[in-house]
Write a protein that holds these residues in place. Structure first.
Motif, PDB file in Angstrom:
ATOM      1  N   ASN A 111       0.814  -1.210   0.000  1.00  0.00           N
ATOM      2  CA  ASN A 111       0.000   0.000   0.000  1.00  0.00           C
ATOM      3  C   ASN A 111       0.846   1.257   0.000  1.00  0.00           C
ATOM      4  O   ASN A 111       0.392   2.312  -0.439  1.00  0.00           O
ATOM      5  N   VAL A 112       2.061   1.156   0.492  1.00  0.00           N
ATOM      6  CA  VAL A 112       2.968   2.298   0.506  1.00  0.00           C
ATOM      7  C   VAL A 112       3.774   2.371  -0.789  1.00  0.00           C
ATOM      8  O   VAL A 112       3.917   3.452  -1.380  1.00  0.00           O
ATOM      9  N   MET A 113       4.277   1.215  -1.251  1.00  0.00           N
ATOM     10  CA  MET A 113       5.232   1.226  -2.362  1.00  0.00           C
ATOM     11  C   MET A 113       4.841   0.362  -3.557  1.00  0.00           C
ATOM     12  O   MET A 113       5.637   0.199  -4.473  1.00  0.00           O
ATOM     13  N   GLY A 114       3.663  -0.235  -3.548  1.00  0.00           N
ATOM     14  CA  GLY A 114       3.240  -1.050  -4.675  1.00  0.00           C
ATOM     15  C   GLY A 114       4.082  -2.296  -4.845  1.00  0.00           C
ATOM     16  O   GLY A 114       4.483  -2.941  -3.872  1.00  0.00           O
ATOM     17  N   SER A 115       4.378  -2.649  -6.087  1.00  0.00           N
ATOM     18  CA  SER A 115       5.126  -3.876  -6.370  1.00  0.00           C
ATOM     19  C   SER A 115       6.534  -3.834  -5.777  1.00  0.00           C
ATOM     20  O   SER A 115       7.101  -4.881  -5.435  1.00  0.00           O
ATOM     21  N   LYS A 116       7.098  -2.641  -5.613  1.00  0.00           N
ATOM     22  CA  LYS A 116       8.420  -2.532  -4.972  1.00  0.00           C
ATOM     23  C   LYS A 116       8.357  -3.031  -3.527  1.00  0.00           C
ATOM     24  O   LYS A 116       9.314  -3.617  -3.024  1.00  0.00           O
ATOM     25  N   PRO A 141      -5.435   0.016  -3.392  1.00  0.00           N
ATOM     26  CA  PRO A 141      -5.832   0.219  -2.000  1.00  0.00           C
ATOM     27  C   PRO A 141      -6.957  -0.723  -1.584  1.00  0.00           C
ATOM     28  O   PRO A 141      -7.584  -1.362  -2.435  1.00  0.00           O
ATOM     29  N   SER A 142      -7.223  -0.777  -0.277  1.00  0.00           N
ATOM     30  CA  SER A 142      -8.254  -1.697   0.209  1.00  0.00           C
ATOM     31  C   SER A 142      -9.634  -1.266  -0.257  1.00  0.00           C
ATOM     32  O   SER A 142     -10.509  -2.101  -0.459  1.00  0.00           O
ATOM     33  N   THR A 143      -9.844   0.028  -0.404  1.00  0.00           N
ATOM     34  CA  THR A 143     -11.108   0.570  -0.913  1.00  0.00           C
ATOM     35  C   THR A 143     -10.787   1.848  -1.681  1.00  0.00           C
ATOM     36  O   THR A 143      -9.687   2.402  -1.557  1.00  0.00           O
ATOM     37  N   PRO A 144     -11.747   2.383  -2.426  1.00  0.00           N
ATOM     38  CA  PRO A 144     -11.527   3.669  -3.109  1.00  0.00           C
ATOM     39  C   PRO A 144     -11.768   4.866  -2.202  1.00  0.00           C
ATOM     40  O   PRO A 144     -11.731   6.004  -2.667  1.00  0.00           O
ATOM     41  N   PHE A 145     -11.983   4.627  -0.907  1.00  0.00           N
ATOM     42  CA  PHE A 145     -12.376   5.698   0.001  1.00  0.00           C
ATOM     43  C   PHE A 145     -11.202   6.294   0.771  1.00  0.00           C
ATOM     44  O   PHE A 145     -11.389   6.980   1.770  1.00  0.00           O
ATOM     45  N   GLU A 146      -9.987   6.020   0.325  1.00  0.00           N
ATOM     46  CA  GLU A 146      -8.798   6.531   0.989  1.00  0.00           C
ATOM     47  C   GLU A 146      -7.702   6.717  -0.048  1.00  0.00           C
ATOM     48  O   GLU A 146      -7.806   6.242  -1.188  1.00  0.00           O
ATOM     49  N   THR A 147      -6.644   7.400   0.323  1.00  0.00           N
ATOM     50  CA  THR A 147      -5.520   7.642  -0.573  1.00  0.00           C
ATOM     51  C   THR A 147      -4.347   6.779  -0.139  1.00  0.00           C
ATOM     52  O   THR A 147      -3.798   6.965   0.953  1.00  0.00           O
ATOM     53  N   SER A 148      -3.984   5.834  -0.978  1.00  0.00           N
ATOM     54  CA  SER A 148      -2.844   4.964  -0.665  1.00  0.00           C
ATOM     55  C   SER A 148      -1.629   5.408  -1.465  1.00  0.00           C
ATOM     56  O   SER A 148      -1.720   6.249  -2.363  1.00  0.00           O
ATOM     57  N   GLY A 149      -0.491   4.809  -1.151  1.00  0.00           N
ATOM     58  CA  GLY A 149       0.730   5.147  -1.854  1.00  0.00           C
ATOM     59  C   GLY A 149       0.806   4.541  -3.236  1.00  0.00           C
ATOM     60  O   GLY A 149       1.601   4.983  -4.067  1.00  0.00           O
ATOM     61  N   ALA A 150      -0.008   3.496  -3.488  1.00  0.00           N
ATOM     62  CA  ALA A 150       0.083   2.791  -4.765  1.00  0.00           C
ATOM     63  C   ALA A 150      -1.250   2.140  -5.097  1.00  0.00           C
ATOM     64  O   ALA A 150      -2.131   2.008  -4.250  1.00  0.00           O
ATOM     65  N   THR A 151      -1.353   1.735  -6.340  1.00  0.00           N
ATOM     66  CA  THR A 151      -2.485   0.936  -6.811  1.00  0.00           C
ATOM     67  C   THR A 151      -1.921  -0.265  -7.543  1.00  0.00           C
ATOM     68  O   THR A 151      -1.039  -0.123  -8.406  1.00  0.00           O
ATOM     69  N   LEU A 152      -2.390  -1.458  -7.200  1.00  0.00           N
ATOM     70  CA  LEU A 152      -1.910  -2.683  -7.836  1.00  0.00           C
ATOM     71  C   LEU A 152      -3.041  -3.348  -8.595  1.00  0.00           C
ATOM     72  O   LEU A 152      -4.059  -3.719  -8.013  1.00  0.00           O
ATOM     73  N   ALA A 154      -4.197  -6.394 -11.635  1.00  0.00           N
ATOM     74  CA  ALA A 154      -3.886  -7.806 -11.880  1.00  0.00           C
ATOM     75  C   ALA A 154      -2.592  -7.980 -12.666  1.00  0.00           C
ATOM     76  O   ALA A 154      -1.792  -8.876 -12.373  1.00  0.00           O
ATOM     77  N   GLU A 155      -2.373  -7.116 -13.650  1.00  0.00           N
ATOM     78  CA  GLU A 155      -1.182  -7.278 -14.490  1.00  0.00           C
ATOM     79  C   GLU A 155       0.107  -7.041 -13.721  1.00  0.00           C
ATOM     80  O   GLU A 155       1.169  -7.576 -14.087  1.00  0.00           O
ATOM     81  N   GLU A 156       0.055  -6.248 -12.642  1.00  0.00           N
ATOM     82  CA  GLU A 156       1.249  -6.026 -11.839  1.00  0.00           C
ATOM     83  C   GLU A 156       1.494  -7.173 -10.864  1.00  0.00           C
ATOM     84  O   GLU A 156       2.634  -7.433 -10.468  1.00  0.00           O
ATOM     85  N   LEU A 157       0.431  -7.868 -10.460  1.00  0.00           N
ATOM     86  CA  LEU A 157       0.573  -9.007  -9.563  1.00  0.00           C
ATOM     87  C   LEU A 157       0.993 -10.278 -10.300  1.00  0.00           C
ATOM     88  O   LEU A 157       1.695 -11.127  -9.750  1.00  0.00           O
ATOM     89  N   ARG A 158       0.556 -10.401 -11.535  1.00  0.00           N
ATOM     90  CA  ARG A 158       0.700 -11.656 -12.275  1.00  0.00           C
ATOM     91  C   ARG A 158       2.134 -12.193 -12.287  1.00  0.00           C
ATOM     92  O   ARG A 158       2.348 -13.398 -12.063  1.00  0.00           O
ATOM     93  N   PRO A 159       3.182 -11.382 -12.549  1.00  0.00           N
ATOM     94  CA  PRO A 159       4.547 -11.939 -12.594  1.00  0.00           C
ATOM     95  C   PRO A 159       5.000 -12.574 -11.285  1.00  0.00           C
ATOM     96  O   PRO A 159       5.839 -13.482 -11.290  1.00  0.00           O
ATOM     97  N   HIS A 443       1.318  10.471   0.982  1.00  0.00           N
ATOM     98  CA  HIS A 443       1.928   9.844  -0.192  1.00  0.00           C
ATOM     99  C   HIS A 443       2.033  10.757  -1.415  1.00  0.00           C
ATOM    100  O   HIS A 443       3.027  10.721  -2.134  1.00  0.00           O
ATOM    101  N   HIS A 444       1.001  11.547  -1.667  1.00  0.00           N
ATOM    102  CA  HIS A 444       0.895  12.267  -2.941  1.00  0.00           C
ATOM    103  C   HIS A 444       0.655  13.766  -2.791  1.00  0.00           C
ATOM    104  O   HIS A 444       0.189  14.413  -3.720  1.00  0.00           O
ATOM    105  N   ARG A 445       0.953  14.327  -1.624  1.00  0.00           N
ATOM    106  CA  ARG A 445       0.815  15.767  -1.390  1.00  0.00           C
ATOM    107  C   ARG A 445      -0.583  16.288  -1.742  1.00  0.00           C
ATOM    108  O   ARG A 445      -0.740  17.385  -2.284  1.00  0.00           O
TER     109      ARG A 445
END
Length: 585
Positions: A111-116, A141-152, A154-159, A443-445
């Motif tokens: 949630n902070v850094m995504g795939s990294k 993020p867990s829901t669209p109701f907050e601002t997370s550091g990243a969005t993951l 399916a294509e980023e999880l697949r590898p 995360h995003h000012r």
């Protein structure tokens, strides 16, 4: 040595044509397949059990002296980040408690850094005498109701599914997205189903009929049951019941009445979220075993739940039992009920003996890369706070108030009269136990600041703050005065993440968590000592000692748990699945 040669060597040892690497004799072996206690020598070669019987030829022989030998314990669902330790230091702690494998969801770092963040946790888990298996974060993020550091997506999880330690998809907590057939969620579920991968659930506040949707999607576990009736629903529909006993969520005693001789094989123990001091003091799932036994569960059944059941749940075919062909993950204890751990073996190597951890079996500490540290730099991710940033005005003095339930992730939705000044601004009141609660986006000012009223902390003065705020991990702070809250938030931002207690314009204690605002790179003993300093500071501001204020604070920002929460976008009502005003209209 290749697999063929290892197999030939193991068979030779089993057939007594060659000496085993290690023989453990004179132990009472807990057979989790049959529920019996059996006797015999355990012959081990190349970290695998070659045979159980009468073996005399071993390069090393250990006498168990009549003690019990149980399989290495498995924690079926844990967020390592909640310990605030790197995987290496976390391993040092749980191995002392007989845990030789964990299944983790690194969604905090993700949630902070995504795939990294996922890659960091996988990399840091290499070369440890602890099997750290990973389920990939499903809701970042867990829901669209907050601002997370990243969005993951399916294509980023697949590898990541190609990684040998990745088992499947982690807790699906965005039930509305699943129920609505959201394309992004369906893609993640489809990938896991096509690969035959495991999928974890997160059915907080979900009724029996809605559980059908989880099962239809291929989800087979859940750790969010909070009473025996909910546990029964999960078991009846074919789910594995994860019985959680963590630092905040302590569900074991409430769920245990649902466990019986017919369904116990579908139950396993998990910790989910447990802080370093509780891990050291109580333990991991070994504590769950002891607690369950004290409540009347048969000791062998409890051990079976923490070993074979967990292994079968996740398809770990060579773990969870003491049997030929299984990994030599063994724990020697001198009492099955108290589970006093004397020795721990990971793949035949002794890693803990009589209170001493063998530090030499751990690889040298690996520091987070500069790229990882830059990805979570709070000083660049958060807008500076103005002096009036935490003020908010009301149209009414009757407010929606978040009511803390000690030792529970669930909160109450209260409606109470509050104090306001002449300009109708909310005034926190220690006397009424009505504090101000703030979530500051980091995360995003965006400049987002969610503000609310919280009841239940009991502080007489001061403020507490944390950059650990599930699941998006913005900065969350609760306090009696704006001045102390602003100081606390700025202090944590300057540390690039962490925890702090502030009072009367002074930082009383703090712990720096510079890796993602979640983890320390210090040793577990150093982190524990600083946590103890924070707890001492909590006592000075009047915090109760009946629950953990920091972990409670961190879950007040999680909108997928009932009833009332807060995000950087404001007060969130679980029942209506939307943000609401602070005033009770």
């Amino acid at each position: 040595m290749n697999t063929k040669d290892k197999l030939a060597k193991r068979i030779d040892a089993a057939a007594k044509r060659a000496a085993a690497d290690l023989i453990i004799r004179n132990g009472k072996i807990v057979n989790v397949f049959t529920g019996n206690i059996i006797s015999g020598d355990i012959a081990i070669t190349d970290g695998v059990i070659a045979g159980i019987g009468q073996y005399t030829e071993g390069l090393e022989v250990i006498d168990a002296n009549g003690q019990w030998i149980v399989p290495g314990l498995i924690d079926g669902h844990v967020h390592i980040e909640s310990s605030m330790l790197t995987p290496r230091e976390f391993a040092k702690v749980v191995l002392q408690h007989g845990v030789t494998a964990v299944v983790t969801d690194p969604h905090e770092m993700a949630n902070v850094m995504g795939s990294k963040g996922i890659q960091y946790m996988l990399d840091q888990s290499e070369g440890l005498p602890l099997d750290i298996y990973v389920n990939l974060p499903s809701c970042v993020p867990s829901t669209p109701f907050e601002t997370s550091g990243a969005t993951l997506e399916a294509e980023e999880l697949r590898p990541f599914y190609a990684h040998p330690k990745v088992l499947g998809l982690a807790e699906v907590m965005d039930f509305p997205a699943l129920a609505a057939g959201n394309p992004g969620m369906i893609s993640k579920l489809a990938d896991a189903n096509e690969l035959g991968a495991h999928i974890d659930g997160h059915a907080a506040g979900i009724n029996r009929e809605q559980l059908n949707l989880y099962m239809a999607a291929g989800i087979r576990t859940d750790h969010e049951a909070i009473d025996a009736e909910e546990a029964k629903h999960r078991l009846e529909l074919g789910m594995y019941l994860m019985i959680r006993e963590g630092t905040v969520a302590k569900d074991l005693e409430a769920l245990l009445p649902a466990v019986n001789a017919m369904n116990s094989r579908r139950c396993l123990f998990v910790t989910d979220d447990k802080l370093i001091d509780d891990l050291l003091k109580e333990g991991s799932v070994d504590h769950s075993i002891r607690l369950a036994v004290s409540k009347g569960l048969d000791p062998v059944t409890a051990i079976q739940m923490a070993t074979l059941n967990a292994a079968e749940c996740f398809g770990l075919r060579r773990q969870g039992a003491i049997a030929p062909g299984y990994k030599a993950d063994l724990v020697i204890v001198d009492d099955l009920e108290k589970l006093a751990i004397r020795q721990v073996f990971k793949e035949g190597a002794c890693v803990f003996r009589n209170g001493e951890l063998r530090e030499e079996v751990f690889s040298s500490s690996a520091q987070a890369s500069p790229e990882v540290m830059r990805s979570s730099d709070i000083t660049t991710g958060m807008k500076p706070l103005k002096p009036d940033a935490l003020e908010f005005s009301l149209k009414s003095d009757i407010c929606n108030v978040i009511g803390i339930i000690p030792n529970s992730l669930v909160t109450r939705h209260l409606k109470e009269q509050v104090s306001i000044d002449r300009e109708l601004r909310f005034l926190p009141s220690a006397e009424r136990d009505q504090l101000k609660l703030a979530v500051v986006e980091r995360h995003h000012r965006t400049g987002n600041i969610g503000l609310a009223v919280v009841k239940g902390f009991g502080f007489r003065k001061g403020a507490i703050v944390s950059s650990v705020a599930h699941d998006s991990h913005n900065i969350i702070c609760a306090g009696v005065t704006d001045e102390d809250m602003l100081l606390a938030i700025r202090h944590v931002a300057a540390m690039n993440g962490g925890l702090a207690v502030v009072a009367d314009g002074e930082v009383l204690a703090s712990l720096s968590l510079p890796v993602g605002g979640l983890l320390s790179e210090q040793s577990y003993n150093e982190v524990n000592q600083q946590m103890l300093g924070l707890y001492a500071a909590l006592r000075t501001i009047g915090a109760p000692d009946t629950f953990n204020p920091f972990l409670t604070l961190s879950f007040l920002a999680l909108p997928v748990i009932p009833e009332l929460k807060i995000t950087d976008k404001g007060l969130f009502e679980f029942a209506s699945n939307r943000h609401i005003g602070v005033e009770a209209g």
